[in-house]
Write a protein that holds these residues in place. Sequence first.
Motif, PDB file in Angstrom:
ATOM      1  N   LEU A   1     -34.925  -3.881  18.364  1.00 30.44           N
ATOM      2  CA  LEU A   1     -34.191  -3.899  17.101  1.00 30.44           C
ATOM      3  C   LEU A   1     -35.090  -4.171  15.903  1.00 30.44           C
ATOM      4  O   LEU A   1     -34.772  -3.770  14.781  1.00 30.44           O
ATOM      5  N   ARG A   2     -36.198  -4.869  16.128  1.00 27.70           N
ATOM      6  CA  ARG A   2     -37.038  -5.317  15.021  1.00 27.70           C
ATOM      7  C   ARG A   2     -38.340  -4.538  14.867  1.00 27.70           C
ATOM      8  O   ARG A   2     -38.903  -4.494  13.772  1.00 27.70           O
ATOM      9  N   VAL A   3     -38.853  -3.962  15.964  1.00 26.62           N
ATOM     10  CA  VAL A   3     -40.162  -3.294  15.932  1.00 26.62           C
ATOM     11  C   VAL A   3     -39.962  -1.792  16.064  1.00 26.62           C
ATOM     12  O   VAL A   3     -39.452  -1.309  17.080  1.00 26.62           O
ATOM     13  N   ASP A   4     -40.342  -1.079  15.038  1.00 29.33           N
ATOM     14  CA  ASP A   4     -40.208   0.377  15.039  1.00 29.33           C
ATOM     15  C   ASP A   4     -41.489   0.979  15.595  1.00 29.33           C
ATOM     16  O   ASP A   4     -42.539   0.930  14.959  1.00 29.33           O
ATOM     17  N   GLY A   5     -41.408   1.550  16.788  1.00 29.58           N
ATOM     18  CA  GLY A   5     -42.609   2.114  17.402  1.00 29.58           C
ATOM     19  C   GLY A   5     -42.385   2.412  18.866  1.00 29.58           C
ATOM     20  O   GLY A   5     -41.261   2.409  19.364  1.00 29.58           O
TER      21      GLY A   5
ATOM     22  N   HIS B   1     -30.258   4.358  14.303  1.00 29.15           N
ATOM     23  CA  HIS B   1     -28.948   3.968  14.824  1.00 29.15           C
ATOM     24  C   HIS B   1     -28.902   4.117  16.348  1.00 29.15           C
ATOM     25  O   HIS B   1     -28.275   3.297  17.037  1.00 29.15           O
ATOM     26  N   TRP B   2     -29.547   5.141  16.862  1.00 26.78           N
ATOM     27  CA  TRP B   2     -29.560   5.327  18.314  1.00 26.78           C
ATOM     28  C   TRP B   2     -30.347   4.209  18.993  1.00 26.78           C
ATOM     29  O   TRP B   2     -29.931   3.703  20.050  1.00 26.78           O
ATOM     30  N   ALA B   3     -31.476   3.826  18.399  1.00 33.48           N
ATOM     31  CA  ALA B   3     -32.258   2.729  18.967  1.00 33.48           C
ATOM     32  C   ALA B   3     -31.458   1.430  18.935  1.00 33.48           C
ATOM     33  O   ALA B   3     -31.510   0.634  19.886  1.00 33.48           O
ATOM     34  N   GLN B   4     -30.718   1.179  17.860  1.00 33.34           N
ATOM     35  CA  GLN B   4     -29.858  -0.004  17.788  1.00 33.34           C
ATOM     36  C   GLN B   4     -28.801   0.028  18.888  1.00 33.34           C
ATOM     37  O   GLN B   4     -28.606  -0.954  19.613  1.00 33.34           O
ATOM     38  N   PHE B   5     -28.130   1.170  19.007  1.00 34.69           N
ATOM     39  CA  PHE B   5     -27.069   1.298  20.009  1.00 34.69           C
ATOM     40  C   PHE B   5     -27.620   1.131  21.425  1.00 34.69           C
ATOM     41  O   PHE B   5     -27.023   0.445  22.261  1.00 34.69           O
ATOM     42  N   SER B   6     -28.775   1.728  21.686  1.00 28.51           N
ATOM     43  CA  SER B   6     -29.375   1.651  23.014  1.00 28.51           C
ATOM     44  C   SER B   6     -29.766   0.223  23.369  1.00 28.51           C
ATOM     45  O   SER B   6     -29.481  -0.263  24.465  1.00 28.51           O
ATOM     46  N   ALA B   7     -30.407  -0.482  22.429  1.00 31.33           N
ATOM     47  CA  ALA B   7     -30.837  -1.854  22.692  1.00 31.33           C
ATOM     48  C   ALA B   7     -29.640  -2.779  22.886  1.00 31.33           C
ATOM     49  O   ALA B   7     -29.620  -3.619  23.799  1.00 31.33           O
ATOM     50  N   LEU B   8     -28.639  -2.636  22.045  1.00 28.22           N
ATOM     51  CA  LEU B   8     -27.463  -3.497  22.145  1.00 28.22           C
ATOM     52  C   LEU B   8     -26.650  -3.190  23.394  1.00 28.22           C
ATOM     53  O   LEU B   8     -26.045  -4.096  23.986  1.00 28.22           O
ATOM     54  N   SER B   9     -26.627  -1.935  23.814  1.00 26.43           N
ATOM     55  CA  SER B   9     -25.932  -1.577  25.048  1.00 26.43           C
ATOM     56  C   SER B   9     -26.617  -2.221  26.249  1.00 26.43           C
ATOM     57  O   SER B   9     -25.957  -2.736  27.158  1.00 26.43           O
TER      58      SER B   9
ATOM     59  N   ASP C   1     -25.519  -8.751  30.065  1.00 24.08           N
ATOM     60  CA  ASP C   1     -24.671  -9.925  29.863  1.00 24.08           C
ATOM     61  C   ASP C   1     -23.411  -9.838  30.722  1.00 24.08           C
ATOM     62  O   ASP C   1     -23.017 -10.821  31.376  1.00 24.08           O
ATOM     63  N   ASN C   2     -22.778  -8.678  30.760  1.00 25.19           N
ATOM     64  CA  ASN C   2     -21.576  -8.512  31.582  1.00 25.19           C
ATOM     65  C   ASN C   2     -21.884  -8.642  33.072  1.00 25.19           C
ATOM     66  O   ASN C   2     -21.133  -9.262  33.827  1.00 25.19           O
ATOM     67  N   TRP C   3     -23.000  -8.061  33.484  1.00 24.53           N
ATOM     68  CA  TRP C   3     -23.377  -8.083  34.902  1.00 24.53           C
ATOM     69  C   TRP C   3     -23.647  -9.509  35.379  1.00 24.53           C
ATOM     70  O   TRP C   3     -23.323  -9.867  36.511  1.00 24.53           O
ATOM     71  N   ARG C   4     -24.229 -10.329  34.507  1.00 22.70           N
ATOM     72  CA  ARG C   4     -24.576 -11.697  34.888  1.00 22.70           C
ATOM     73  C   ARG C   4     -23.510 -12.712  34.484  1.00 22.70           C
ATOM     74  O   ARG C   4     -23.738 -13.911  34.552  1.00 22.70           O
ATOM     75  N   ASN C   5     -22.374 -12.206  34.048  1.00 28.39           N
ATOM     76  CA  ASN C   5     -21.264 -13.084  33.686  1.00 28.39           C
ATOM     77  C   ASN C   5     -20.142 -12.869  34.692  1.00 28.39           C
ATOM     78  O   ASN C   5     -19.188 -12.131  34.423  1.00 28.39           O
TER      79      ASN C   5
ATOM     80  N   TYR D   1     -20.525  -2.977  17.591  1.00 28.83           N
ATOM     81  CA  TYR D   1     -19.126  -2.874  17.990  1.00 28.83           C
ATOM     82  C   TYR D   1     -18.927  -1.844  19.099  1.00 28.83           C
ATOM     83  O   TYR D   1     -18.296  -2.133  20.129  1.00 28.83           O
ATOM     84  N   PHE D   2     -19.490  -0.656  18.912  1.00 27.41           N
ATOM     85  CA  PHE D   2     -19.250   0.392  19.894  1.00 27.41           C
ATOM     86  C   PHE D   2     -20.076   0.186  21.166  1.00 27.41           C
ATOM     87  O   PHE D   2     -19.617   0.521  22.259  1.00 27.41           O
ATOM     88  N   SER D   3     -21.271  -0.383  21.053  1.00 26.75           N
ATOM     89  CA  SER D   3     -22.045  -0.662  22.266  1.00 26.75           C
ATOM     90  C   SER D   3     -21.359  -1.738  23.101  1.00 26.75           C
ATOM     91  O   SER D   3     -21.288  -1.639  24.329  1.00 26.75           O
ATOM     92  N   ARG D   4     -20.838  -2.773  22.430  1.00 27.87           N
ATOM     93  CA  ARG D   4     -20.152  -3.839  23.162  1.00 27.87           C
ATOM     94  C   ARG D   4     -18.847  -3.336  23.766  1.00 27.87           C
ATOM     95  O   ARG D   4     -18.504  -3.679  24.913  1.00 27.87           O
ATOM     96  N   SER D   5     -18.122  -2.513  23.032  1.00 25.79           N
ATOM     97  CA  SER D   5     -16.858  -1.981  23.541  1.00 25.79           C
ATOM     98  C   SER D   5     -17.094  -1.080  24.749  1.00 25.79           C
ATOM     99  O   SER D   5     -16.372  -1.166  25.747  1.00 25.79           O
ATOM    100  N   ILE D   6     -18.112  -0.223  24.667  1.00 25.85           N
ATOM    101  CA  ILE D   6     -18.401   0.688  25.777  1.00 25.85           C
ATOM    102  C   ILE D   6     -18.855  -0.089  27.006  1.00 25.85           C
ATOM    103  O   ILE D   6     -18.588   0.310  28.143  1.00 25.85           O
TER     104      ILE D   6
END
Length: 541
Positions: free
Chosen positions: A116-120, A285-293, A299-303, A367-372
């Motif tokens: 999310l923070r490093v572009d590269g 936006h795709w990199a954000q969505f991918s990282a957050l997904s 998180d879901n798997w380990r919860n 929002y959409f990564s968490r919902s999916i």
Amino acid sequence: MSNEESQSLLSERSEYGGLNSVGESALESVLLKECSGVTKPGQLMALMGASGAGKTTLLNTLLGRNLKGLDVKGRVLVNGHEIGAGITAVSGYAQQEELFVGTLTVREYLNVQARLRVDGSREKRIKRVNVVLRQLGLFKCQHTPIGVIGFKKGISGGEARRLTFACELLSNPPIMFCDEPTTGLDSFMAESVVSVLSNLAHSGRTIICTIHQPASQLPAMFDLVMFLACGKAAYFGNPTESMRFFERPAPVPDTNLLQPADMIIHTLAMVPGDEVPPGRHQVSHWAQFSALSTRAFIDNWRNPSLAKAKIVRRRSCRSGSTSTAPSSPGLRADLLDAVRHSDLLAQRLSLVVREYHDGLYSVGAYYFSRSISYVPLFTLDGVLMMTIAYWMIGLNATVAQFLRCIGLSILIEQSASAFGVMLSTVSPSYPVAVSLAGPLLTLLSLTGGLYANVGQMPIYISWIQYVSWFRYGFESLTINQWDRVDESGVHWNATKQADTLDKLSFNSYMMGWDALAMIGFIVVFYLIGYMGLLMRVRSAR
């Protein structure tokens, strides 16, 4: 810096920038007044003062955060340029409250933050994570789960504080702000944290911290210190000279009982060049969505509590149901799941607010990564339970009818899931969402045809069926059941199908329209939920 130099510096607002005042209005209290100063690359600066002196207000003003309802006059300059809210792009902000996803390990969490923070490239991000782990002394705990206080054991308090710094350092900001980095730590850990900050500052960064109740050895570790009192700067300069500055014929506490910084606080309680530093570039936006997904799925798997709660509710619904109606068990479980689901996004709201205002990602990406990420959890268990129940109940065994039943059940469950997400984001708190969910879902289910004939309800309440996914789900599953009857003893014919559906006030041609209606509900619920979350996050700055 001498006392005279510090006093002169405080008056040079035109050259270095300063704050004339910060307050709610001219008729109300002034929180900050005549606060000016300058700090340079390679310097570690502390803001000190008694509670209510204005430390956090000054820090928030420098960052342009949490100023809702305040009137700010003055300027904040970076290399002689006034960049306003753009300071977020050239700085890091390590806040006092530590907010993490506790199911991830230290390295996993930093890997997501780096995306999310490093572009590269991936190699660049991994290299940066390794550098930060080494700088902050986190290599030994890199594979340790972060943990959740009171629920899951994880890293120590000092390691958690350094992990907060590590996240901000990934983008290699030239300026860092730290809100009370030593609060809650013992003297040894506090000294260790300040030592880390000092090393980071001396590597070429400008670091500004607020410090409350410093240990005796801490003030000398800072290059600059500003003592605040009643919203004004009482001293700004070298910490070792602060005692001499405050020497005056006035009653002061016994310095044998108080260390110098405490004594001063108690008394008061009565970069070279003209270019603007390059800011952090927000990743795509795709990199954000991918990282957050990735973070959400881990998180879901380990919860396990999520999956366990779903299974228990499903089993209780099955065991407590005596009806053989094809939609009863699924709709009942969806009703309970929607109520429970209303807390899923709200759990992370504080973390989302922080990361959004740090410029890491958009609200939509989260929002959409968490919902999916919840789709498998709220689909696979329903498919499994419906498959078992389908044959136990003895519904029609044709392949087409079974597959349609599974597809329709998924739409019903996703409608309930989307409704829960919407309710959680538009409600001000989880208790409010739960208190609304019960009556709303009861009303929607009662008017959905499962407990009363939709064609015989009074006109003043019958309209509710058209905004209930229960109605469309029950109708479509009933049509599917009577579309064809196998050789189990009941002979199918069009007249019998029409008579059966007519008794329920259903129409045989509506199954496709019912499916489209549920898809429409899913889309509308998610869009309303997104708008609700967007408004809550933006208003929280």
